[in-house]
Scaffold this active site. Sequence first.
Site, PDB file in Angstrom:
ATOM      1  N   ASP A 104      37.689  40.142  43.807  1.00  0.00           N
ATOM      2  CA  ASP A 104      38.710  39.562  44.644  1.00  0.00           C
ATOM      3  C   ASP A 104      38.920  40.249  46.163  1.00  0.00           C
ATOM      4  O   ASP A 104      37.936  40.477  46.764  1.00  0.00           O
ATOM      5  CB  ASP A 104      39.847  39.387  44.007  1.00  0.00           C
ATOM      6  CG  ASP A 104      40.986  38.855  44.525  1.00  0.00           C
ATOM      7  OD1 ASP A 104      40.977  37.324  44.446  1.00  0.00           O
ATOM      8  OD2 ASP A 104      41.915  39.255  45.083  1.00  0.00           O
ATOM      9  N   HIS A 269      39.258  33.507  36.771  1.00  0.00           N
ATOM     10  CA  HIS A 269      39.201  34.127  37.937  1.00  0.00           C
ATOM     11  C   HIS A 269      38.842  35.618  37.635  1.00  0.00           C
ATOM     12  O   HIS A 269      38.184  36.456  38.239  1.00  0.00           O
ATOM     13  CB  HIS A 269      40.286  33.893  38.752  1.00  0.00           C
ATOM     14  CG  HIS A 269      40.309  34.990  40.238  1.00  0.00           C
ATOM     15  ND1 HIS A 269      39.184  34.971  41.083  1.00  0.00           N
ATOM     16  CD2 HIS A 269      41.053  35.771  40.539  1.00  0.00           C
ATOM     17  CE1 HIS A 269      39.379  35.979  42.024  1.00  0.00           C
ATOM     18  NE2 HIS A 269      40.802  36.405  41.717  1.00  0.00           N
TER      19      HIS A 269
END
Length: 288
Positions: A104, A269
């Site tokens: 991320d 995620h």
Amino acid sequence: MQIPGFDYQRVPATDDVSLNVAVGGSGDPIVLLHGFPQTHLMWRHVAADLAGDHTVICPDLRGYGDSDKPADTGRTYAKRTMAADVVAVARALGFSRFALAGHDRGALVAIRAGLDHPEAVTRLASLDVLPTLDMWDVLRGVTASVAFHLYLMAQPPGLPETMIAAAPDAFFGHFLDLWTRDPAAIPPDVRAEYLRASREAVPSIVADYRASATVDIADDEESRADGATLRIPVTVLQQDWGAALGYDATALWRPWAPDLAHVTVTCGHFMAEEAPTEVIKHLRSMLA
């Protein structure tokens, strides 16, 4: 909270910014960079495994966790600035060259480190993110609603910080819930630590995201115009966003990373916590 078996220290990144860093194991070094809204703890499973035969360095990025959170002056949270932190910390720990993996926000820092410091980064892994320019390009129409936070935190200073600080646990907890397919992957004590750290870092987290709508774009546009690429092996682990958002992820990555291994991972995620065995397998393949 700490990663069991790791030593903790504050390591200077610049004259006025130090990072909270966990270091474990011995052998060739790898630096692991966390994402939003997390801290270095997101790597706890992966780090423990890799420490069996590598020196594993897990910092909290500037502005996150227990690292310093300087006031933003425009480029304070540029990925170029944060990438320089990483190189400086590794050198302070005795490593001029190292492998690098980021998730991320940490992956965006890792990409910039690979572009700016090819003498230092030997190989690179990016977990579940697109390079900044491509990220903005693929977000359009109603599908962009999945990334509403990018647009909120891109606004001028004042409103985003006020809104988020009014209900920080609800804001940051929203992403921990929405982006996790297996809630058990982030147990209550870890979730509480992520929320605690994020509550204390609202201005710097917003500044990090604001940079990705301003100075980071300028830096990436400059790199693209110069034909800069990651001249190292790159492994990308990504959910299958492309099917939903209408793009070919491998095609977007290839101009940045000619030596590319692109892998679709089936999980949420937070893949280092939801699918640590698969992440470890691919990182070990890269390191080999």
